[in-house]
Scaffold this active site. Structure first.
Site, PDB file in Angstrom:
ATOM      1  N   GLU A  88      -5.430  -8.610   0.155  1.00 41.33           N
ATOM      2  CA  GLU A  88      -6.100  -8.319   1.427  1.00 41.33           C
ATOM      3  C   GLU A  88      -7.569  -8.035   1.171  1.00 41.33           C
ATOM      4  O   GLU A  88      -7.932  -7.406   0.162  1.00 41.33           O
ATOM      5  CB  GLU A  88      -5.529  -7.068   2.122  1.00 41.33           C
ATOM      6  CG  GLU A  88      -4.244  -7.296   2.841  1.00 41.33           C
ATOM      7  CD  GLU A  88      -3.763  -6.047   3.583  1.00 41.33           C
ATOM      8  OE1 GLU A  88      -4.595  -5.319   4.159  1.00 41.33           O
ATOM      9  OE2 GLU A  88      -2.537  -5.816   3.577  1.00 41.33           O
ATOM     10  N   GLU A 117       0.804  -1.217   0.000  1.00 42.55           N
ATOM     11  CA  GLU A 117       0.000   0.000   0.000  1.00 42.55           C
ATOM     12  C   GLU A 117       0.843   1.276   0.000  1.00 42.55           C
ATOM     13  O   GLU A 117       0.741   2.090   0.921  1.00 42.55           O
ATOM     14  CB  GLU A 117      -0.945   0.029   1.204  1.00 42.55           C
ATOM     15  CG  GLU A 117      -1.978  -1.078   1.170  1.00 42.55           C
ATOM     16  CD  GLU A 117      -3.143  -0.846   2.139  1.00 42.55           C
ATOM     17  OE1 GLU A 117      -3.000  -0.019   3.053  1.00 42.55           O
ATOM     18  OE2 GLU A 117      -4.183  -1.492   1.967  1.00 42.55           O
TER      19      GLU A 117
HETATM   20  C1  NOJ Z   1      -4.334  -2.588   4.845  1.00 44.84           C
HETATM   21  C2  NOJ Z   1      -3.001  -2.662   5.497  1.00 44.84           C
HETATM   22  O1  NOJ Z   1      -2.085  -3.260   4.619  1.00 44.84           O
HETATM   23  C3  NOJ Z   1      -3.002  -3.380   6.813  1.00 44.84           C
HETATM   24  O2  NOJ Z   1      -1.787  -3.106   7.432  1.00 44.84           O
HETATM   25  C4  NOJ Z   1      -4.191  -2.956   7.637  1.00 44.84           C
HETATM   26  O3  NOJ Z   1      -4.175  -3.528   8.896  1.00 44.84           O
HETATM   27  C5  NOJ Z   1      -5.459  -3.326   6.891  1.00 44.84           C
HETATM   28  N1  NOJ Z   1      -5.486  -2.587   5.661  1.00 44.84           N
HETATM   29  C6  NOJ Z   1      -6.752  -3.030   7.623  1.00 44.84           C
HETATM   30  O4  NOJ Z   1      -6.868  -1.668   7.859  1.00 44.84           O
END
Ligand code: NOJ
Length: 449
Positions: free
Chosen positions: A352, A165
């Site tokens: 994710e 991200e």
């Molecule tokens: C994306 C992130 O990569 C992760 O670190 C985070 O915990 C999750 N989103 C949920 O917010």
């Protein structure tokens, strides 16, 4: 409804070092950005000490056994840069390398494909002291770190992501002031982004030069934007919003240019550092896949007085999870299709997807997570539909394998885990939630209905 996934579809789960490892002072680890700022501003982390987490650092053998029981075929995790380079760019810590070597071996022994991120939100503090992403030397430090990891694990790790991200990570730190080092300056953010793009290229280049066996790509948080109407002004505003939050990174990292609709917008080009065009042209190198973190979608339209980053979210009727992410399973399908259109032929992996629930403190009740089962079902149906429609999605990795600490102001009070972590117990006991069993069945049947 019954959706079957292809035989080799990779079901998995994700997590990251700074969110579950804990043991911040062990194994020769150096201080990272979160430990440092936690000591200065604990309230920004809801007083949740990153050192007091799930203790994956010690418990990984037990966790891998549970992953095997769950049936996942891929585990996405990150290497903590400050375990490998604790004090500066010149000194490698063997204990850090040994730790990840054993973790990777144990995953492989369990039949689980390792998917590793080089940087998931946790810069070493020495990088921050040297001005981090505002210092062009960052690209060399990151390159050296990547090279060390590729040389150590390049023949065993099937999937590498350079940066997790970069959009949220860099913007949250430099533009929105919501994560360390808490800066709020758009120009600095765009310059930092540019360095992140170059760091991504550098790591990919080294990976290719070393002839590593696996695949390399980047993981981007794709925030899908719909327009509220067919009006061209709304359509353009929605497209700009999508570029501003997502495709700025996918286009630059995977195609070698910044999106034209933003570059044509007044003031954006002025925020970039001198020589940016040449930088992209001379350094761009192709990646093997795009990792999509999909959580939410938005409806963004034109507003008379709207500035790019404040364009009005209109008609936003979508429900939200306790963390504030909108919930829209159709958005998963639309995101995949949009990314397929923008990157024809590129492998896509859902790296994710998950739902956050506010901690109540009642551990018994929190095992019963029907809301997560519904979320999982609807999002997996959307993935399956996209695969059926021909999208090159090869895997789905749920966030998260276990409860974590949230870095963007959620601390341990937002729970994303398929597995509950008893943060109140000294041994940080793991207990599968109801959704864990549901996912286990889906994985075994390779189908969702
Ligand atoms: C994306 C992130 O990569 C992760 O670190 C985070 O915990 C999750 N989103 C949920 O917010």
């Amino acid at each position: 409804m019954y959706f079957k996934f292809p035989e080799n579809f990779m079901f998995g789960a994700a997590s990251s070092a700074c969110q579950i490892e804990s043991a911040c002072k062990e194994g020769g680890k150096g201080e990272d950005v979160h430990e440092h700022y936690f000591s200065l501003y604990p309230e920004k982390y809801l007083n949740d000490d990153p050192n007091e987490g799930a203790d994956f650092y010690h418990k990984y053998p037990e966790d891998i056994k549970m992953m095997k029981e769950l049936g996942i075929k891929c585990f996405r995790f990150s290497i903590s840069w400050s375990r490998i380079y604790p004090n500066g760019p010149d000194e490698v810590c063997q204990a850090g390398l040994d730790y990840y070597a054993d973790l990777i071996d144990k995953l492989i022994e369990a039949g689980i494909t390792p998917f590793f991120d080089l940087w998931h939100c946790d810069l070493p503090y020495w990088v921050i002291e040297r001005n981090a992403l505002l210092n062009p030397e960052f690209v060399d430090w990151f390159g050296a770190y990547a090279e060390t990891c590729f040389r150590a694990f390049g023949d065993k790790v099937a999937y590498w992501s350079t940066i997790n991200e970069p959009n949220v990570n860099v913007m949250a730190a430099y533009a929105w002031g919501s994560t360390a080092p808490f800066m709020k300056d758009m120009k600095l953010a765009m310059q930092a982004n540019h360095i992140a793009v170059l760091a991504h290229y550098r790591a990919v280049k080294i990976f290719r030069e070393l002839g590593c066996k696996g695949k390399i790509g980047v993981v981007v948080h794709i925030q899908l934007t719909y327009a509220p109407s067919m009006d061209m002004k709304d359509q353009e505003a929605a497209e700009r919003d999508m570029s501003f939050y997502s495709t700025w990174w996918t286009d630059s990292m995977l195609k070698g240019y910044y999106p034209k609709n933003l570059m044509d917008y007044p003031y954006i080009a002025d925020l970039l550092p001198e020589g940016w065009e040449k930088d992209l042209k001379e350094n761009f190198i192709e990646s093997d896949f795009l990792g999509i973190n999909y959580y939410s979608s938005y409806i963004v339209g034109y507003a008379e007085d709207g500035k790019l980053d404040y364009e009005i979210v209109t008609g936003d009727k979508l429900p939200k999870d306790d963390y504030g992410f909108t919930i829209n399973p159709q958005g998963m399908y639309d995101t995949i299709m949009e990314m397929q259109k923008r990157h024809p032929g590129l492998e896509l992996i859902i790296t994710e997807n998950g739902i956050g629930r506010k901690r109540t403190g009642n551990y018994e009740e929190e095992l019963d997570d029907d809301y997560r089962i519904n979320y999982l079902r609807e999002h997996l149906r959307a993935v399956a539909r996209a695969v059926e429609a021909g999208a090159p999605v090869t895997g789905y990795l749920h966030w998260s394998i276990m409860d974590t600490t949230e870095l963007y102001g959620g601390g341990y009070s937002i729970l994303f885990g398929l597995t509950q972590v008893r943060f109140d117990k000294p041994d940080k006991q793991r207990i599968p939630r109801k959704s864990w069993y549901y996912y286990q069945k889906i994985i075994a049947e390779k189908a969702v209905n």
